[in-house]
Design a protein around this motif. Structure first.
Motif, PDB file in Angstrom:
ATOM      1  N   HIS A   1      -6.758   1.828 -19.405  1.00  0.00           N
ATOM      2  CA  HIS A   1      -6.539   2.795 -18.321  1.00  0.00           C
ATOM      3  C   HIS A   1      -6.902   4.202 -18.793  1.00  0.00           C
ATOM      4  O   HIS A   1      -7.479   4.987 -18.033  1.00  0.00           O
ATOM      5  CB  HIS A   1      -5.087   2.731 -17.835  1.00  0.00           C
TER       6      HIS A   1
ATOM      7  N   PHE B   1      -6.364   5.843  -8.065  1.00  0.00           N
ATOM      8  CA  PHE B   1      -5.484   4.952  -8.850  1.00  0.00           C
ATOM      9  C   PHE B   1      -4.421   5.664  -9.702  1.00  0.00           C
ATOM     10  O   PHE B   1      -4.256   5.338 -10.891  1.00  0.00           O
ATOM     11  CB  PHE B   1      -6.325   4.048  -9.768  1.00  0.00           C
TER      12      PHE B   1
ATOM     13  N   ARG C   1      -1.390   5.249  -9.821  1.00  0.00           N
ATOM     14  CA  ARG C   1      -0.346   4.318 -10.281  1.00  0.00           C
ATOM     15  C   ARG C   1      -0.624   3.813 -11.698  1.00  0.00           C
ATOM     16  O   ARG C   1       0.285   3.387 -12.400  1.00  0.00           O
ATOM     17  CB  ARG C   1      -0.262   3.154  -9.274  1.00  0.00           C
TER      18      ARG C   1
ATOM     19  N   ALA D   1       3.089   7.426  -9.060  1.00  0.00           N
ATOM     20  CA  ALA D   1       1.714   7.484  -8.533  1.00  0.00           C
ATOM     21  C   ALA D   1       1.428   8.794  -7.791  1.00  0.00           C
ATOM     22  O   ALA D   1       1.877   9.859  -8.212  1.00  0.00           O
ATOM     23  CB  ALA D   1       1.460   6.261  -7.661  1.00  0.00           C
ATOM     24  N   GLU D   2       0.655   8.695  -6.703  1.00  0.00           N
ATOM     25  CA  GLU D   2       0.198   9.903  -5.982  1.00  0.00           C
ATOM     26  C   GLU D   2       1.364  10.692  -5.406  1.00  0.00           C
ATOM     27  O   GLU D   2       1.213  11.872  -5.099  1.00  0.00           O
ATOM     28  CB  GLU D   2      -0.771   9.527  -4.856  1.00  0.00           C
TER      29      GLU D   2
ATOM     30  N   SER E   1      -6.231   5.768  -3.122  1.00  0.00           N
ATOM     31  CA  SER E   1      -4.910   6.016  -3.706  1.00  0.00           C
ATOM     32  C   SER E   1      -4.127   4.706  -3.749  1.00  0.00           C
ATOM     33  O   SER E   1      -4.419   3.771  -2.994  1.00  0.00           O
ATOM     34  CB  SER E   1      -4.164   7.054  -2.876  1.00  0.00           C
ATOM     35  N   THR E   2      -3.111   4.701  -4.600  1.00  0.00           N
ATOM     36  CA  THR E   2      -2.323   3.481  -4.765  1.00  0.00           C
ATOM     37  C   THR E   2      -1.037   3.513  -3.945  1.00  0.00           C
ATOM     38  O   THR E   2      -0.244   2.572  -3.996  1.00  0.00           O
ATOM     39  CB  THR E   2      -2.024   3.234  -6.255  1.00  0.00           C
TER      40      THR E   2
ATOM     41  N   LEU F   1      -7.930  -3.833 -10.573  1.00  0.00           N
ATOM     42  CA  LEU F   1      -6.611  -3.238 -10.777  1.00  0.00           C
ATOM     43  C   LEU F   1      -5.628  -4.327 -11.195  1.00  0.00           C
ATOM     44  O   LEU F   1      -5.757  -5.482 -10.775  1.00  0.00           O
ATOM     45  CB  LEU F   1      -6.144  -2.575  -9.468  1.00  0.00           C
TER      46      LEU F   1
ATOM     47  N   ILE G   1      -0.854  -3.444  -8.122  1.00  0.00           N
ATOM     48  CA  ILE G   1      -1.444  -2.134  -7.819  1.00  0.00           C
ATOM     49  C   ILE G   1      -2.678  -2.384  -6.950  1.00  0.00           C
ATOM     50  O   ILE G   1      -3.511  -3.226  -7.281  1.00  0.00           O
ATOM     51  CB  ILE G   1      -1.844  -1.381  -9.112  1.00  0.00           C
ATOM     52  N   HIS G   2      -2.761  -1.668  -5.834  1.00  0.00           N
ATOM     53  CA  HIS G   2      -3.933  -1.866  -4.974  1.00  0.00           C
ATOM     54  C   HIS G   2      -4.257  -0.576  -4.231  1.00  0.00           C
ATOM     55  O   HIS G   2      -3.481   0.385  -4.253  1.00  0.00           O
ATOM     56  CB  HIS G   2      -3.701  -3.026  -4.006  1.00  0.00           C
ATOM     57  N   CYS G   3      -5.413  -0.577  -3.575  1.00  0.00           N
ATOM     58  CA  CYS G   3      -5.819   0.590  -2.778  1.00  0.00           C
ATOM     59  C   CYS G   3      -5.054   0.523  -1.465  1.00  0.00           C
ATOM     60  O   CYS G   3      -5.433  -0.198  -0.537  1.00  0.00           O
ATOM     61  CB  CYS G   3      -7.327   0.545  -2.517  1.00  0.00           C
ATOM     62  N   ALA G   4      -3.976   1.292  -1.397  1.00  0.00           N
ATOM     63  CA  ALA G   4      -3.015   1.115  -0.306  1.00  0.00           C
ATOM     64  C   ALA G   4      -3.615   1.427   1.060  1.00  0.00           C
ATOM     65  O   ALA G   4      -3.228   0.809   2.054  1.00  0.00           O
ATOM     66  CB  ALA G   4      -1.785   1.985  -0.570  1.00  0.00           C
TER      67      ALA G   4
END
Ligand SMILES: Cc1cc2nc3c(=O)[nH]c(=O)nc-3n(C[C@H](O)[C@H](O)[C@H](O)COP(=O)(O)O)c2cc1C
Ligand SMILES: CC(C)CC(=O)C(=O)O
Length: 353
Positions: free
Chosen positions: A27, A86, A88, A94-95, A115-116, A180, A184-187
């Motif tokens: 990371h 990302f 997270r 996270a963001e 963003s996560t 990822l 954790i994912h692209c929310a």
């Protein structure tokens, strides 16, 4: 036995090793890395080092005021948080942590589409937000993201235009970091329980910028402009602002430093739209140089991620506080009363390699 602790970071660069010590190495490499030989990554910081400042003396200006207004949005200083994906991976908050720090500091955060946590969750943290968009070939989906950003209170759309494909990141190849981690994912890409694949498409063109102009009344900022001809085209297509950027050296390697392209872009647009700059901004003096070469404000990418990794919201706040203090000090030492008071008259040219 006394336990040794690392000294607290005293500048933005100090945050990188502190973050590295905490991050999963893959990371860390994802955040730190650039394309291929990372020539552009190094060039971005080197460009700031080459430029000199020649201060004015005995101006009796008092302490400088740092506030600026960019595209109608006020900010406590001419520094924004560049969009980075990302968060997270850097910190469990996270963001949200980044956005709370931006709110606390009164700076504009450009929230990344990738963003996560969702743009709605980021917006709930109270920061002034712009939304960064990778235009997706599925325009209905892109329009739905734009609506969400508008409804969440984002005040501008930042269209990343330097990514018709993903840059070649060899650190990722070596680490086999291509997905990822679980959980954790692209929310923002989630739809009916499934996460859509992001598409960086070579089919995106000025036609899509025209389409976006029809789709939203938000100001559109084009990110990733380096060529003066593209800057002129952007103005012709009604774009409201430009970010002179090479994506932190993560897309096409051997592209010149963002700072070195800024004067050419500034000349091309002739003051018709505000210019922002990112890439290698690490010092208050870097911000002064960006302003002197024509930017209305500068943005930081990696330093905020390092702050986030070190101490979540408090870490990002500290990064912004250090940069604010450096900028105030640099303006004072230059004899400048405000960002608007910075002109190219403060530049002493390129003095060393
Ligand atoms: C880890 C990382 C992720 C990034 N993700 C995005 C992104 O999703 N969208 C985008 O437009 N730019 C992205 N960028 C580029 C930044 O917005 C910015 O251009 C760059 O980081 C500035 O350089 P600096 O890191 O030297 O400050 C990313 C940069 C980094 C380091
Ligand atoms: C997943 C990437 C497209 C995000 C990005 O822009 C980057 O890592 O530089």
């Amino acid at each position: 036995m006394t336990r040794e602790t690392a000294p607290a970071p005293v500048n933005l660069r100090d945050f990188e090793p502190a973050a590295r010590a905490r991050l999963d190495p893959a990371h860390y490499d994802y955040f730190a890395g650039g394309a291929q030989d990372e020539i552009t990554v190094a060039a971005n910081e080197a460009a700031f080092r080459r430029h000199t400042l020649v201060p004015r003396i005995l101006r009796g200006q008092g302490a400088p005021r740092l506030e600026v207004t960019v595209l109608g949005e006020s900010a406590s200083m001419p520094i924004l948080l560049a969009p980075t994906a990302f968060h997270r991976l850097a910190h469990p908050d996270a963001e949200r942590a980044t956005a709370r720090a931006a709110a606390e500091a009164g700076v504009i955060m450009i929230a990344a589409m990738l963003s996560t946590v969702t743009i709605e969750q980021i917006a709930a943290c109270g920061a002034k937000l712009w939304f960064q968009l990778y235009i997706q070939p599925d325009l209905d989906f892109t329009a739905s993201l734009v609506r969400r950003a508008e409804d969440a209170g984002c005040r501008a759309l930042v269209v990343t235009a330097d990514s018709p494909a993903l840059g070649r990141n060899e650190r990722g190849d070596r680490n086999r970091f291509h997905d990822l981690p679980p959980g954790i994912h692209c929310a923002n890409m989630e739809e009916e329980g499934k996460v859509r694949q992001v598409v960086l498409s070579p089919d995106i063109s000025w036609r899509h910028v025209d389409w976006l102009k029809e789709t939203t009344s938000l100001p559109i900022v084009l990110k990733g402009v380096l060529h003066p001809e593209d800057a002129r085209l952007a103005v012709e297509h009604g774009v409201d602002g430009l970010i002179v950027s090479n994506h932190g050296g993560r897309q096409l390697d051997t592209v010149p430093a963002s700072l070195d392209r800024l004067p050419l872009v500034a000349e091309a647009v002739g003051g018709t739209v505000p210019l922002l700059l990112d890439g290698g901004v690490r010092r208050g003096t870097d911000v002064v140089k960006a302003l002197a070469l024509g930017a209305a404000a500068a943005a930081i990418g990696r330093p905020a991620l390092w702050g986030l990794a070190v101490a979540g919201q408090a870490g990002v706040e500290r990064v912004l506080e250090l940069l604010r203090n450096e900028l105030a000090n640099a303006l004072t030492l230059c004899g400048a009363a405000s960002p608007a008071d910075v002109t190219d008259g403060l530049l002493g040219g390129v003095a060393w390699k």
